[in-house]
Scaffold this motif. Structure first.
Motif, PDB file in Angstrom:
ATOM      1  N   GLN A  63     -15.287 -61.177  70.610  1.00 49.41           N
ATOM      2  CA  GLN A  63     -14.041 -61.169  71.376  1.00 49.41           C
ATOM      3  C   GLN A  63     -13.020 -60.154  70.880  1.00 49.41           C
ATOM      4  OE1 GLN A  63     -12.822 -65.366  71.207  1.00 49.41           O
ATOM      5  NE2 GLN A  63     -13.340 -65.563  73.358  1.00 49.41           N
ATOM      6  N   TRP A  64     -13.240 -59.575  69.717  1.00 54.92           N
ATOM      7  CA  TRP A  64     -12.253 -58.627  69.189  1.00 54.92           C
ATOM      8  C   TRP A  64     -12.094 -57.432  70.141  1.00 54.92           C
ATOM      9  CZ3 TRP A  64      -8.703 -58.855  65.446  1.00 54.92           C
ATOM     10  CH2 TRP A  64      -8.070 -57.672  65.070  1.00 54.92           C
ATOM     11  N   GLY A  65     -10.861 -57.166  70.518  1.00 54.93           N
ATOM     12  CA  GLY A  65     -10.593 -56.049  71.416  1.00 54.93           C
ATOM     13  C   GLY A  65     -10.943 -56.325  72.864  1.00 54.93           C
ATOM     14  N   LYS A  66     -11.157 -57.611  73.210  1.00 57.30           N
ATOM     15  CA  LYS A  66     -11.485 -57.975  74.589  1.00 57.30           C
ATOM     16  C   LYS A  66     -10.543 -59.074  75.071  1.00 57.30           C
ATOM     17  CE  LYS A  66     -16.411 -56.896  74.106  1.00 57.30           C
ATOM     18  NZ  LYS A  66     -17.787 -57.466  74.120  1.00 57.30           N
ATOM     19  N   GLU A  67     -10.324 -59.089  76.380  1.00 50.93           N
ATOM     20  CA  GLU A  67      -9.468 -60.122  76.957  1.00 50.93           C
ATOM     21  C   GLU A  67     -10.109 -61.497  76.793  1.00 50.93           C
ATOM     22  OE1 GLU A  67      -7.527 -61.335  81.311  1.00 50.93           O
ATOM     23  OE2 GLU A  67      -8.651 -59.463  81.075  1.00 50.93           O
ATOM     24  N   HIS A  68      -9.298 -62.498  76.436  1.00 48.10           N
ATOM     25  CA  HIS A  68      -9.782 -63.866  76.309  1.00 48.10           C
ATOM     26  C   HIS A  68      -9.552 -64.586  77.641  1.00 48.10           C
ATOM     27  CE1 HIS A  68      -9.588 -64.128  71.629  1.00 48.10           C
ATOM     28  NE2 HIS A  68      -9.996 -62.935  72.051  1.00 48.10           N
ATOM     29  N   VAL A  69     -10.614 -64.795  78.377  1.00 46.51           N
ATOM     30  CA  VAL A  69     -10.507 -65.461  79.677  1.00 46.51           C
ATOM     31  C   VAL A  69     -10.553 -66.969  79.449  1.00 46.51           C
ATOM     32  CG1 VAL A  69     -11.525 -65.740  81.960  1.00 46.51           C
ATOM     33  CG2 VAL A  69     -11.630 -63.511  80.814  1.00 46.51           C
ATOM     34  N   ALA A 351      -6.449 -52.743  70.077  1.00 50.04           N
ATOM     35  CA  ALA A 351      -7.796 -52.172  69.954  1.00 50.04           C
ATOM     36  C   ALA A 351      -8.492 -52.070  71.309  1.00 50.04           C
ATOM     37  CB  ALA A 351      -8.634 -53.019  68.994  1.00 50.04           C
ATOM     38  N   SER A 352      -8.010 -52.824  72.293  1.00 54.18           N
ATOM     39  CA  SER A 352      -8.634 -52.798  73.617  1.00 54.18           C
ATOM     40  C   SER A 352      -8.107 -51.669  74.489  1.00 54.18           C
ATOM     41  CB  SER A 352      -8.381 -54.137  74.333  1.00 54.18           C
ATOM     42  OG  SER A 352      -7.020 -54.242  74.745  1.00 54.18           O
ATOM     43  N   LEU A 353      -7.022 -51.022  74.064  1.00 50.20           N
ATOM     44  CA  LEU A 353      -6.344 -50.046  74.914  1.00 50.20           C
ATOM     45  C   LEU A 353      -6.961 -48.653  74.807  1.00 50.20           C
ATOM     46  CD1 LEU A 353      -2.655 -51.095  74.134  1.00 50.20           C
ATOM     47  CD2 LEU A 353      -4.027 -51.748  76.128  1.00 50.20           C
ATOM     48  N   LYS A 354      -6.958 -47.947  75.927  1.00 47.48           N
ATOM     49  CA  LYS A 354      -7.440 -46.565  75.927  1.00 47.48           C
ATOM     50  C   LYS A 354      -6.518 -45.694  75.085  1.00 47.48           C
ATOM     51  CE  LYS A 354      -8.838 -42.872  79.104  1.00 47.48           C
ATOM     52  NZ  LYS A 354      -8.943 -42.454  80.527  1.00 47.48           N
ATOM     53  N   ALA A 371       9.116 -41.149  79.497  1.00 50.27           N
ATOM     54  CA  ALA A 371       7.767 -41.682  79.283  1.00 50.27           C
ATOM     55  C   ALA A 371       6.735 -40.696  79.812  1.00 50.27           C
ATOM     56  CB  ALA A 371       7.607 -43.023  79.991  1.00 50.27           C
ATOM     57  N   GLU A 372       5.714 -40.472  79.010  1.00 51.56           N
ATOM     58  CA  GLU A 372       4.625 -39.576  79.405  1.00 51.56           C
ATOM     59  C   GLU A 372       3.352 -40.396  79.637  1.00 51.56           C
ATOM     60  OE1 GLU A 372       1.914 -35.849  77.666  1.00 51.56           O
ATOM     61  OE2 GLU A 372       3.465 -36.794  76.418  1.00 51.56           O
ATOM     62  N   ASP A 373       2.822 -40.281  80.841  1.00 51.00           N
ATOM     63  CA  ASP A 373       1.577 -40.964  81.217  1.00 51.00           C
ATOM     64  C   ASP A 373       1.627 -42.457  80.895  1.00 51.00           C
ATOM     65  OD1 ASP A 373       0.527 -38.637  82.173  1.00 51.00           O
ATOM     66  OD2 ASP A 373      -0.664 -38.180  80.399  1.00 51.00           O
ATOM     67  N   ILE A 374       2.659 -43.103  81.402  1.00 49.63           N
ATOM     68  CA  ILE A 374       2.819 -44.536  81.214  1.00 49.63           C
ATOM     69  C   ILE A 374       2.001 -45.278  82.268  1.00 49.63           C
ATOM     70  CG2 ILE A 374       4.881 -44.750  82.689  1.00 49.63           C
ATOM     71  CD1 ILE A 374       6.025 -46.654  80.529  1.00 49.63           C
ATOM     72  N   TYR A 375       1.435 -46.431  81.887  1.00 48.10           N
ATOM     73  CA  TYR A 375       0.578 -47.143  82.845  1.00 48.10           C
ATOM     74  C   TYR A 375       0.769 -48.646  82.739  1.00 48.10           C
ATOM     75  CZ  TYR A 375      -2.705 -47.775  78.876  1.00 48.10           C
ATOM     76  OH  TYR A 375      -3.278 -48.104  77.672  1.00 48.10           O
ATOM     77  N   HIS A 376       0.262 -49.373  83.748  1.00 53.16           N
ATOM     78  CA  HIS A 376       0.432 -50.821  83.895  1.00 53.16           C
ATOM     79  C   HIS A 376      -0.705 -51.555  83.188  1.00 53.16           C
ATOM     80  CE1 HIS A 376       0.972 -54.745  85.752  1.00 53.16           C
ATOM     81  NE2 HIS A 376       2.076 -54.331  86.357  1.00 53.16           N
ATOM     82  N   ALA A 426       1.581 -45.733  76.838  1.00 50.96           N
ATOM     83  CA  ALA A 426       1.913 -44.367  77.247  1.00 50.96           C
ATOM     84  C   ALA A 426       1.495 -43.420  76.130  1.00 50.96           C
ATOM     85  CB  ALA A 426       3.407 -44.238  77.523  1.00 50.96           C
ATOM     86  N   LYS A 427       1.516 -42.121  76.429  1.00 51.19           N
ATOM     87  CA  LYS A 427       1.219 -41.133  75.381  1.00 51.19           C
ATOM     88  C   LYS A 427       2.454 -40.851  74.526  1.00 51.19           C
ATOM     89  CE  LYS A 427      -2.711 -38.997  77.712  1.00 51.19           C
ATOM     90  NZ  LYS A 427      -3.237 -37.795  78.394  1.00 51.19           N
ATOM     91  N   SER A 428       3.618 -40.989  75.129  1.00 47.72           N
ATOM     92  CA  SER A 428       4.868 -40.921  74.360  1.00 47.72           C
ATOM     93  C   SER A 428       5.927 -41.669  75.144  1.00 47.72           C
ATOM     94  CB  SER A 428       5.296 -39.482  74.113  1.00 47.72           C
ATOM     95  OG  SER A 428       5.631 -38.834  75.332  1.00 47.72           O
ATOM     96  N   TYR A 429       6.914 -42.218  74.400  1.00 41.96           N
ATOM     97  CA  TYR A 429       7.954 -43.013  75.059  1.00 41.96           C
ATOM     98  C   TYR A 429       9.198 -43.030  74.191  1.00 41.96           C
ATOM     99  CZ  TYR A 429      10.300 -47.119  77.112  1.00 41.96           C
ATOM    100  OH  TYR A 429      11.196 -47.978  77.708  1.00 41.96           O
ATOM    101  N   SER A 430      10.332 -42.772  74.798  1.00 38.96           N
ATOM    102  CA  SER A 430      11.609 -42.871  74.089  1.00 38.96           C
ATOM    103  C   SER A 430      12.661 -43.378  75.068  1.00 38.96           C
ATOM    104  CB  SER A 430      12.028 -41.524  73.497  1.00 38.96           C
ATOM    105  OG  SER A 430      12.104 -40.532  74.499  1.00 38.96           O
ATOM    106  N   SER A 431      13.609 -44.145  74.541  1.00 36.75           N
ATOM    107  CA  SER A 431      14.651 -44.714  75.401  1.00 36.75           C
ATOM    108  C   SER A 431      15.744 -45.319  74.537  1.00 36.75           C
ATOM    109  CB  SER A 431      14.070 -45.793  76.324  1.00 36.75           C
ATOM    110  OG  SER A 431      13.812 -46.977  75.585  1.00 36.75           O
ATOM    111  N   ASN A 432      16.783 -45.795  75.196  1.00 37.32           N
ATOM    112  CA  ASN A 432      17.774 -46.638  74.527  1.00 37.32           C
ATOM    113  C   ASN A 432      17.140 -47.992  74.213  1.00 37.32           C
ATOM    114  OD1 ASN A 432      19.369 -45.131  76.980  1.00 37.32           O
ATOM    115  ND2 ASN A 432      20.555 -45.110  75.086  1.00 37.32           N
TER     116      ASN A 432
END
Length: 579
Positions: A63-69, A351-354, A371-376, A426-432
């Motif tokens: 289960q390491w790095g995998k969603e727990h259903v 560990a599960s994330l691209k 944000a650079e290449d941010i995703y859901h 994301a590949k990079s992210y900055s904000s308040n």
């Protein structure tokens, strides 16, 4: 086919039966087979335990790095959050509307790689409480990264957390925060009765046989009645006591496993364990007595002595007194184990994330997000997008299903991630640093008697009310005032958007009203999503582009869905007249 366990159990039965029969019929030496059988049962139990542990280890590894259903009971999961919210009265927590708008129950399911009740509840609490302290956030991220690098160690800790268990039926949060209500403390009385029972044979022998026998019988009856009257209360609390016992034992095992590992600071856990280990000894004793006097062993000698000497009632009240005395330590122990489980779970999730990144958060006077290449996090194959804005708002247009709402949620969810476990998809992210509030999925309140527009107006008002100079509000809006007519909707929406952006608020909003993009152009940067519609299909690329939407494909979609030609042709002609 027989497995090893079945063969051992059959051999155990043969030895018991054979030993008894041959011992009586042939030679008493065959009774030695009974001792062989006893040794064998220890071997069988050890084999079962080893096999079970092996199975759990393999599951943890898999289960390491995998969603727990798994099924999740959010009424149970949010209990710790509700309790701590009452204690802290934190005004910057993620409120119920924002949590629902961003589908955070589903997001939680993605992140929930926990193994225990405290871990699952603490993870939920963590996600609902943004932090504005860089040192605290970096500290959390460091622990998560250490667990990622030392994942073999993390998995060994997960084994003990698995033994602690994740089952809503073993909920002890209310118990730990309220304690055991005891109206009286009869321990001294019970001990006096036991003392009198012990000396009654001496009275029979050395003082007065008649009085001694009467005293003995009276004490046996009274002690049995006391035991019977307290037995239900004892058994009703034993599930809770057993979980507290498992909690303290889990702390002991984590300390033992972590000892000598310089990457992990467990000094606080050690302090809490040292403060509560006396409870562990007491609960172990009570657990043993409870098992000895169970229904299956009511005739056992341990059960008999436990009843007449009030061993369980005395053990119960002593345990209750100890737990009430160390309630704060047990609360903190529960939270500390929850933290460990949560950070390991987030290491597994990372560990599960691209790809992901640590955010750069600042208390700058300039309101911004980049944000650079941010995703859901909920999308299997997400299309990443980039965005940058400073001291202005963002207004997004596009047709239904083109990606507007998904992008709004992408921004909101990742802002929560950034402020809770210092991670952004994301590949990079900055904000308040942001106070995060949304108004996206507004519904009619039939029970409360509010219309769609009234519910939406109240939702927006709650955001306006919290804007101040302390922390910038990240306000995410979808289709402002959609519940009213076009003229008033556009006029009111424009004024709300201007009011917010002129204050300490960064607004990311979506709209179908092209007119609004022109009215708000002085304060908002325009972006859009678009689609391609042909005679057979509609295709979305979900790529965010600069500028307002110029496509009007709604009527084309009616044609695609097979509407009568009269409807879509006349509708198309009417749009030209209106424009």
């Amino acid at each position: 086919m027989f497995n090893n366990e079945m063969v051992l159990e059959i051999l155990y039965v043969i030895l018991i039966g054979g030993g008894l029969i041959l011992g009586f019929e042939v030679n008493t030496l065959f009774f030695l087979l009974l001792f062989v059988a006893i040794i064998l049962i220890f071997i069988i139990n050890n084999y079962k335990k080893t096999a079970k542990i092996k199975e759990i280890k393999e599951k943890i590894e898999e289960q390491w790095g995998k969603e727990h259903v798994e099924k999740r009971n959010f009424e149970f999961i949010k209990k710790l959050y509700d309790i701590l919210l009452l204690d802290s009265r934190n005004s910057s927590n993620i409120d119920d509307i924002t949590w629902r708008d961003l589908d955070m129950d589903f997001v939680f399911g993605k992140l929930d790689h926990t193994m225990s009740n405290p871990g699952q509840q603490y993870l939920y609490n963590l996600l609902r409480n943004p932090v504005y302290d860089k040192k605290e956030l970096e500290g959390r991220s460091k622990i998560i990264n250490n667990f990622m690098k030392n994942n073999d160690f993390a998995k060994r800790i997960q084994l003990y957390l698995h033994f602690l268990g994740k089952d809503p039926k073993e909920d002890v949060t209310e118990f730990l925060w309220n304690g055991i209500k005891i109206t009286s403390n009869p321990v001294l009385l019970y001990k006096l009765l036991v003392f009198l029972l012990i000396i009654s044979p001496l009275i029979i022998i050395f003082v007065n046989p008649g009085a001694g026998i009467f005293m003995l019988m009276l004490l046996l009856i009274s002690n049995s009645m006391i035991y019977s009257s307290t037995k239900y209360k004892i058994y009703s609390e034993m599930m809770t006591f057993k979980y507290v016992l498992k909690l303290i034992s889990c702390a002991k095992n984590i300390i033992k496993e972590s000892d000598g590992n310089p990457e992990f600071d467990i000094e606080r856990l050690k302090d809490l364990y040292n403060n509560t280990k006396i409870i562990r000894r007491n609960l172990n004793y009570l657990d043993y007595l409870s098992n000895s006097t169970g229904v299956a062993d009511n005739l056992g000698i341990t059960g008999f002595f436990s009843i007449i000497f009030l061993m369980e009632p005395i053990g119960f009240y002593e345990a209750a007194n100890l737990i009430n005395k160390h309630l704060k330590d047990l609360q903190e122990l529960y939270i500390e184990i929850g933290k460990i489980d949560t950070y390991i779970a987030l290491a597994s999730y990372r560990a599960s994330l691209k790809y992901c990144t640590e955010p750069q958060l600042t208390k700058s006077d300039v309101r911004f997000i980049k944000a650079e290449d941010i995703y859901h996090p909920l999308l299997k194959d997400p299309v990443p997008n980039s965005i940058e804005v400073r001291d202005r708002g963002i207004l997004i247009t596009g047709s239904n299903a083109s990606g507007k709402s998904t992008f709004l949620k992408t921004i909101g969810i990742n802002a929560i991630f950034a402020h809770t476990f210092y991670t952004v998809l994301a590949k990079s992210y900055s904000s308040n640093y942001f106070k995060i509030l949304t108004s996206i999925g507004t519904l009619d309140n039939i029970i409360g008697g509010d219309s769609y527009f009234m519910v939406e107006a109240k939702s927006l008002k709650r955001i306006i009310d919290v804007i101040d100079d302390n922390v910038t509000v990240l306000c995410i809006l979808d289709e402002i005032f959609r519940g009213t007519n076009t003229i008033e909707r556009i006029s009111a929406a424009n004024e709300v958007l201007k009011y917010m952006i002129r204050r300490n608020c960064l607004v990311v909003a979506a709209t179908h009203d092209i007119e609004l993009t022109r009215l708000a152009a002085d304060y908002y940067d325009n972006y859009h999503f678009e689609e391609e519609v042909n005679d057979k299909d509609i295709k979305f690329n979900y790529i965010l582009k600069e500028g307002p939407s110029k496509s009007r494909n709604a009527i084309k979609i009616l044609k695609l869905l097979g509407y009568p030609e009269e409807i879509y042709k006349n509708a198309l002609d009417n749009t030209q007249k209106i424009l």
